[in-house]
Write a protein that holds these residues in place. Structure first.
Motif, mmCIF file in Angstrom:
data_model
loop_
_atom_site.group_PDB
_atom_site.id
_atom_site.type_symbol
_atom_site.label_atom_id
_atom_site.label_comp_id
_atom_site.label_asym_id
_atom_site.label_seq_id
_atom_site.Cartn_x
_atom_site.Cartn_y
_atom_site.Cartn_z
ATOM 1 N N TYR A 42 0.832 -1.213 0.000
ATOM 2 C CA TYR A 42 0.000 0.000 0.000
ATOM 3 C C TYR A 42 0.864 1.259 0.000
ATOM 4 O O TYR A 42 0.623 2.189 -0.788
ATOM 5 N N THR A 43 1.862 1.301 0.842
ATOM 6 C CA THR A 43 2.738 2.472 0.913
ATOM 7 C C THR A 43 3.390 2.756 -0.442
ATOM 8 O O THR A 43 3.514 3.908 -0.863
ATOM 9 N N HIS A 44 3.772 1.697 -1.132
ATOM 10 C CA HIS A 44 4.474 1.839 -2.408
ATOM 11 C C HIS A 44 3.528 2.238 -3.550
ATOM 12 O O HIS A 44 3.952 2.943 -4.482
ATOM 13 N N TYR A 45 2.258 1.791 -3.486
ATOM 14 C CA TYR A 45 1.362 1.955 -4.641
ATOM 15 C C TYR A 45 0.111 2.790 -4.341
ATOM 16 O O TYR A 45 -0.774 2.889 -5.191
ATOM 17 N N ARG A 47 -0.448 5.831 -4.456
ATOM 18 C CA ARG A 47 -0.646 6.987 -5.344
ATOM 19 C C ARG A 47 -1.025 6.587 -6.771
ATOM 20 O O ARG A 47 -1.090 7.443 -7.656
ATOM 21 N N GLU A 48 -1.263 5.316 -6.999
ATOM 22 C CA GLU A 48 -1.577 4.849 -8.354
ATOM 23 C C GLU A 48 -2.984 5.214 -8.813
ATOM 24 O O GLU A 48 -3.305 5.079 -9.981
ATOM 25 N N GLN A 49 -3.834 5.640 -7.898
ATOM 26 C CA GLN A 49 -5.199 6.061 -8.238
ATOM 27 C C GLN A 49 -5.978 4.945 -8.954
ATOM 28 O O GLN A 49 -6.487 5.118 -10.060
ATOM 29 N N PHE A 50 -6.048 3.807 -8.306
ATOM 30 C CA PHE A 50 -6.846 2.700 -8.826
ATOM 31 C C PHE A 50 -8.323 3.091 -8.842
ATOM 32 O O PHE A 50 -8.818 3.749 -7.934
ATOM 33 N N ASP A 51 -9.013 2.663 -9.873
ATOM 34 C CA ASP A 51 -10.453 2.902 -9.948
ATOM 35 C C ASP A 51 -11.247 1.863 -9.163
ATOM 36 O O ASP A 51 -12.355 2.152 -8.691
ATOM 37 N N LYS A 52 -10.693 0.669 -9.029
ATOM 38 C CA LYS A 52 -11.442 -0.424 -8.404
ATOM 39 C C LYS A 52 -10.461 -1.497 -7.966
ATOM 40 O O LYS A 52 -9.381 -1.647 -8.537
ATOM 41 N N PHE A 68 -6.085 -0.199 1.233
ATOM 42 C CA PHE A 68 -6.722 0.550 0.152
ATOM 43 C C PHE A 68 -8.211 0.762 0.445
ATOM 44 O O PHE A 68 -8.768 1.824 0.150
ATOM 45 N N LEU A 69 -8.841 -0.244 1.034
ATOM 46 C CA LEU A 69 -10.263 -0.123 1.366
ATOM 47 C C LEU A 69 -10.465 0.942 2.441
ATOM 48 O O LEU A 69 -11.426 1.721 2.390
ATOM 49 N N GLN A 70 -9.565 0.976 3.398
ATOM 50 C CA GLN A 70 -9.648 1.986 4.451
ATOM 51 C C GLN A 70 -9.470 3.393 3.889
ATOM 52 O O GLN A 70 -9.962 4.367 4.455
ATOM 53 N N ALA A 71 -8.779 3.484 2.752
ATOM 54 C CA ALA A 71 -8.599 4.781 2.091
ATOM 55 C C ALA A 71 -9.778 5.135 1.187
ATOM 56 O O ALA A 71 -9.786 6.204 0.571
ATOM 57 N N GLY A 72 -10.773 4.233 1.109
ATOM 58 C CA GLY A 72 -12.000 4.553 0.390
ATOM 59 C C GLY A 72 -12.172 3.940 -0.979
ATOM 60 O O GLY A 72 -13.164 4.227 -1.661
ATOM 61 N N LEU A 73 -11.246 3.071 -1.408
ATOM 62 C CA LEU A 73 -11.387 2.464 -2.725
ATOM 63 C C LEU A 73 -12.457 1.367 -2.711
ATOM 64 O O LEU A 73 -12.557 0.604 -1.750
ATOM 65 N N SER A 140 -15.682 -5.546 -18.924
ATOM 66 C CA SER A 140 -16.964 -4.911 -19.257
ATOM 67 C C SER A 140 -17.154 -3.569 -18.550
ATOM 68 O O SER A 140 -18.009 -2.773 -18.951
ATOM 69 N N LYS A 141 -16.366 -3.320 -17.518
ATOM 70 C CA LYS A 141 -16.476 -2.069 -16.762
ATOM 71 C C LYS A 141 -15.602 -1.007 -17.428
ATOM 72 O O LYS A 141 -14.447 -0.796 -17.087
ATOM 73 N N ARG A 142 -16.167 -0.347 -18.417
ATOM 74 C CA ARG A 142 -15.389 0.510 -19.309
ATOM 75 C C ARG A 142 -14.840 1.753 -18.611
ATOM 76 O O ARG A 142 -13.867 2.352 -19.061
ATOM 77 N N ASN A 143 -15.450 2.148 -17.502
ATOM 78 C CA ASN A 143 -14.986 3.345 -16.800
ATOM 79 C C ASN A 143 -13.845 3.052 -15.829
ATOM 80 O O ASN A 143 -13.289 3.971 -15.224
ATOM 81 N N GLU A 144 -13.481 1.779 -15.688
ATOM 82 C CA GLU A 144 -12.398 1.398 -14.779
ATOM 83 C C GLU A 144 -11.115 1.211 -15.595
ATOM 84 O O GLU A 144 -10.900 0.168 -16.213
ATOM 85 N N LYS A 145 -10.271 2.211 -15.587
ATOM 86 C CA LYS A 145 -9.068 2.198 -16.426
ATOM 87 C C LYS A 145 -7.875 1.547 -15.745
ATOM 88 O O LYS A 145 -6.981 1.031 -16.402
ATOM 89 N N LYS A 146 -7.839 1.605 -14.435
ATOM 90 C CA LYS A 146 -6.708 1.035 -13.690
ATOM 91 C C LYS A 146 -7.265 0.276 -12.491
ATOM 92 O O LYS A 146 -7.909 0.869 -11.622
ATOM 93 N N VAL A 147 -7.042 -1.039 -12.458
ATOM 94 C CA VAL A 147 -7.603 -1.856 -11.385
ATOM 95 C C VAL A 147 -6.511 -2.680 -10.712
ATOM 96 O O VAL A 147 -5.512 -3.069 -11.329
#
Length: 208
Positions: A42-45, A47-52, A68-73, A140-147
């Motif tokens: 988590y510390t390393h990644y 800032r990657e701004q995952f969508d999901k 990541f879940l605790q950060a709201g993802l 199929s989730k076209r709005n999720e660019k980085k997962v």
């Protein structure tokens, strides 16, 4: 439609440490080392701004992405990402008899016999089939660019083979350890591995 898939194995469990077979039928939690690995990732990644985040249905993957879940993802569980079923070997120590059985099955997989399995378990082809369903759902989730995808060792090897359309019998060419990362890019037609077996975040930490 382009996507970036960050695929990691879950953090360490006590059963990993003891050499006890887990598979999809044993729902073991992370141990202290596993939680440290998860925090390091988590510390390393972060800032990657995952969508999901996508995980298997098993606790060890949920706990690995917990920071990541605790950060709201947002997170979604997919049974298609579960570990392979190891049948009668699940929950058992790797005795010489079991190790001989493993060796025999894995050798046959390497020889292309992808429709055989441990008694009560899954074949690589069965695993790949449920993974394809999970992959189609993710795509199929076209709005999720980085997962971020958190799954399991054997399952990850098969999944990477499926993604790059490589013979599944070569799955063992993909090394893994707890929280090791493979970054895979999808250009709308094909997948390619941009970053393989990245464990930079584990520098200085104990890993299995």
């Amino acid at each position: 439609m382009k996507k970036s898939l960050y695929i990691i194995r879950h953090g360490q469990t006590d059963l990993n440490l003891k050499g006890i077979v887990q598979g999809k039928g044993v729902d073991a939690p992370l141990n202290d080392t596993g939680r440290i690995q998860a925090e390091a990732f988590y510390t390393h990644y972060k800032r990657e701004q995952f969508d999901k985040i996508y995980t298997s249905t098993l606790l060890r993957t949920h706990q690995t992405v917990a920071p990541f879940l605790q950060a709201g993802l947002p997170m979604e569980q997919l049974a298609g990402l579960d570990e392979i079923g190891w049948g009668i070997y699940e929950g058992k120590e790797q005795t010489p008899e079991i190790m001989e059985g493993f060796s025999s099955v894995i050798t046959r997989w390497r020889n292309g016999e992808l429709d055989i399995c441990v008694d009560g378990g899954e074949t690589p082809n069965q695993l790949a089939e449920r993974q394809r369903h999970a992959l189609n759902y993710i795509l199929s989730k076209r709005n999720e660019k980085k997962v971020l995808i958190c799954m399991h060792g054997r399952a990850m090897r098969v999944f990477l083979s499926v993604l790059i359309d490589r013979d599944i019998s070569l799955m063992d060419d993909f090394p893994h350890t707890n929280t090791a990362l493979y970054k895979v890019l999808y250009d709308g037609r094909t997948f390619f591995i941009e970053d393989a077996y990245n464990i930079q975040h584990l520098n200085g930490l104990y890993t299995e």
